[in-house]
Design a protein around this motif. Structure first.
Motif, mmCIF file in Angstrom:
data_model
loop_
_atom_site.group_PDB
_atom_site.id
_atom_site.type_symbol
_atom_site.label_atom_id
_atom_site.label_comp_id
_atom_site.label_asym_id
_atom_site.label_seq_id
_atom_site.Cartn_x
_atom_site.Cartn_y
_atom_site.Cartn_z
ATOM 1 N N THR A 160 62.745 59.102 30.279
ATOM 2 C CA THR A 160 61.766 58.522 31.191
ATOM 3 C C THR A 160 60.714 59.506 31.679
ATOM 4 O O THR A 160 59.792 59.123 32.384
ATOM 5 C CB THR A 160 62.475 57.929 32.427
ATOM 6 O OG1 THR A 160 63.200 58.990 33.078
ATOM 7 C CG2 THR A 160 63.422 56.835 32.049
ATOM 8 N N HIS A 165 56.910 61.790 27.356
ATOM 9 C CA HIS A 165 56.081 60.644 26.995
ATOM 10 C C HIS A 165 54.764 61.128 26.374
ATOM 11 O O HIS A 165 54.322 60.613 25.344
ATOM 12 C CB HIS A 165 55.816 59.792 28.229
ATOM 13 C CG HIS A 165 55.041 58.548 27.949
ATOM 14 N ND1 HIS A 165 55.582 57.493 27.247
ATOM 15 C CD2 HIS A 165 53.772 58.201 28.258
ATOM 16 C CE1 HIS A 165 54.675 56.536 27.136
ATOM 17 N NE2 HIS A 165 53.566 56.944 27.740
ATOM 18 N N GLY B 45 58.410 54.717 30.229
ATOM 19 C CA GLY B 45 57.714 55.992 30.377
ATOM 20 C C GLY B 45 56.223 55.817 30.600
ATOM 21 O O GLY B 45 55.435 56.662 30.206
ATOM 22 N N GLU B 46 55.851 54.726 31.269
ATOM 23 C CA GLU B 46 54.426 54.438 31.432
ATOM 24 C C GLU B 46 53.837 55.058 32.689
ATOM 25 O O GLU B 46 52.631 55.002 32.900
ATOM 26 C CB GLU B 46 54.215 52.915 31.524
ATOM 27 C CG GLU B 46 54.397 52.198 30.202
ATOM 28 C CD GLU B 46 54.343 50.687 30.379
ATOM 29 O OE1 GLU B 46 54.067 50.233 31.511
ATOM 30 O OE2 GLU B 46 54.577 49.983 29.393
#
Lengths: 324, 287
Positions: A160, A165, B45-46
């Protein structure tokens, strides 16, 4: 003040016997005259006595097989047994190596960072800009390592975290920063920079501010570029400060902040992250091997003491008057 | 014209510093954003700088659970009373040690200096704290660090720098050391008192190791250790499970817990920052 004290001791001019009495009353006199000053010292000195000197007595258990019920004095002497166990244990050499290594990394990465920042900040002429940037850079210094650690773990999470990312967008596979023994020391060093680099600039900025502006003036007249001015005026001007802080840092080689390591550490990376303080905590408080943990702590304390004394000598040699 | 062109040329400097500042603050902003985002966005994961699908479920859950609030209350008590204790022990001692006429001053100074040079072992400290029956009390947080030798020396050098004539004239008028200290010295020392209290207060707010070592009762833990436990454990277990936990991503809960812990520091920081800097500069004159 001195005159008044001499006045109050007429016995000073008397016979030898009386002089002895006078000296005693001299002490008494001081005690009475400065009674409040002595009273002022009572809380602090009791603290230092209890927590810094009485605890020295507790260090004795490094040479004993300590049992809680028998107390420090009642436990049996075993001489250097625990130190021998340590020297034979691979764990001890591992934590010693890690302690020194993490310090070396900090010296290489985290030590120059505030110098660079301070030099750059001192070139900034827009005061508002400077103040805002400084405020932002100082901030992490005031946040506890639990929080910083939590933030780092969250940021670097392989599933996460925003860092992975972003790496993913570049087509890079997720990196397990916190559990990879290659990456962990990198994270550790950078976290030292994050927490302390901004705050560390204060002392360098003060040193830079004390440099004679006439020197820059003259250099400009001679057509020296900004870079040359930094190299030939700013850096030499803060050389003394750099030397002292460097030597001080070397004096702390045996010590890595417990809270810093503990909050970033996990069993997967013990091989690179376990240091003396975390080892003492685990063996001593969690596994109740009191004597062994005390022996490690004493080892650390004594080497640390020697290092600091050495460092003070060096600072004095540098002509900076020593730390005490 | 010359100065303008010079300023134009220094834009990389400004950009670099701005980048450094942004990188320093970004992690905090990111965690704040995560704490306010939906589970789906977190898993995907935004979340970057801004909350995605904003909600406060994580905060609601933490407040309803209450453990973190109890810990926060403990930290407030530890910080307020502790700062007072530290200052009451440090300030008068620094004042005394600054007086050259004090007999025994070298011995006292040595005691303080020694404490700076030799790090006491954890186990001897633990045994002493246990012997004094301080385990599972706030005293175990306050007493082992009651006087910081560094702060004491900073204060001492401040008092040494005060003009002696002031106090001497007061002493001529028959004022005792106590009166001089309370009426004359303290009011003139507000800057250093503020700086040192703040150093103590921040250290107490962030108190961690002593509480970890010496406090095991859950209801007495300060917020830092409570947060550590929350970050370590799977959260449904810690918050007593229940259906609501299933809908909140642990990462979101952890982020919210982090934000609740730092929020007070972030709120007071902008106003107090300059006092800290002043404190460091006084200390660096002669540490």
């Amino acid at each position: 003040m001195e005159k008044a004290a001499a006045h109050a001791q007429p016995g000073r001019r008397g016979k030898p016997v009386k002089r002895y009495a006078a000296r005693r009353s001299g002490w008494l006199h001081h005690l009475i005259r400065d009674r409040y000053l002595y009273l002022f010292l009572v809380p602090a000195l009791s603290y230092f006595f209890l927590f810094k000197f009485v605890t020295l007595y507790g260090e004795l258990i490094a040479f004993k097989d300590f049992r809680l019920l028998q107390g420090v004095w009642g436990s049996t002497w075993v001489g250097l047994k625990h130190f021998r166990i340590l020297l034979d244990s691979p764990d001890f050499w591992l934590v010693l190596r890690n302690t020194l290594l993490l310090n070396v990394y900090n010296l290489a990465v985290a030590f120059p960072a505030p110098i660079l920042l301070a030099v750059l900040l001192s070139e900034v002429r827009l005061h508002m800009f400077k103040r805002v940037v400084q405020n932002m850079l100082y901030l992490p210094y005031f946040i506890s390592w639990v929080v910083l650690g939590g933030i780092i773990v969250s940021l670097l999470s392989p599933s996460t975290g925003v860092v992975n990312h972003l790496l993913g967008l570049l087509g890079i596979e997720p990196i397990y920063f916190m559990t990879d023994s290659g990456w962990w020391p990198v994270v550790f060093s950078l976290s030292t920079v994050w927490q302390g680099a901004g705050w560390g600039t204060i002392i360098y900025m003060a040193a830079i501010a004390a440099i004679d502006p006439g020197l820059y003036e003259a250099a400009r007249m001679d057509g020296a570029s900004k870079l040359r001015q930094i190299w030939h005026i700013t850096l030499p001007g803060i050389r003394g400060t750099i030397a002292i802080l460097l030597v001080l840092q070397m004096g702390k080689m045996m010590d890595v902040g417990f809270e810093h390591v503990f909050n970033l550490q996990n069993p997967a990376v013990f091989s690179v992250s376990d240091v003396i303080s975390t080892y003492v905590y685990r063996t001593g408080l969690q596994n109740a091997q009191y004597s062994l943990a005390t022996a490690v702590g004493l080892f650390q304390g004594v080497i640390g003491l020697v290092l600091v004394l050495l460092v003070n000598k060096i600072v004095k040699k540098l002509g900076e008057g020593g730390l005490w | 014209m010359v100065s303008r062109s010079r300023r134009m040329r220094s834009w990389p400097l400004y950009l670099f510093l701005l980048l450094c500042a942004a990188v320093t603050v970004f992690p905090l902003v990111n965690v704040l954003a995560v704490s306010l985002s939906s589970s789906r966005a977190i898993i995907a994961g935004e979340v970057g700088l801004w909350p995605v699908e904003r909600n406060v479920a994580a905060y609601e859950r933490l407040f309803r659970d209450g453990q973190l609030l109890v810990a926060l209350k403990n930290t407030v008590v530890i910080t307020l009373i502790g700062t007072l204790l530290h200052m009451v022990a440090t300030t008068p001692a620094a004042y005394s040690l600054a007086k050259r006429r004090l007999r025994g001053r070298p011995l006292f100074t040595f005691m303080v200096l020694f404490s700076m040079l030799f790090g006491t072992g954890l186990i001897p400290l633990f045994l002493l704290v246990k012997q004094l029956h301080l385990i599972n009390t706030f005293w175990a947080v306050w007493l082992p660090g009651l006087v910081s030798a560094y702060n004491l020396f900073v204060m001492k050098s401040f008092f040494e720098g005060m003009p002696p004539e002031l106090e001497e004239s007061a002493a001529m008028d028959g004022a005792s050391d106590l009166t001089v200290f309370l009426r004359l010295t303290l009011p003139l020392s507000k800057a250093i008192l503020a700086a040192i209290s703040l150093f103590y207060a921040v250290a107490l707010w962030n108190t961690y190791a002593n509480a970890l070592y010496f406090i095991s009762k859950s209801e007495l833990l300060p917020v830092t250790v409570k947060l550590y436990q929350m970050l370590q454990t799977p959260l449904d277990a810690l918050l007593g499970g229940g259906d609501a936990a299933l809908y909140i991503q642990p990462e979101g809960l952890k982020a919210a817990a982090i934000m609740i812990t730092v929020a007070p520091i972030l709120c007071v920081y902008p106003f107090l920052q300059k006092h800290f800097v002043k404190g460091v500069l006084i200390g660096s004159v002669k540490g």
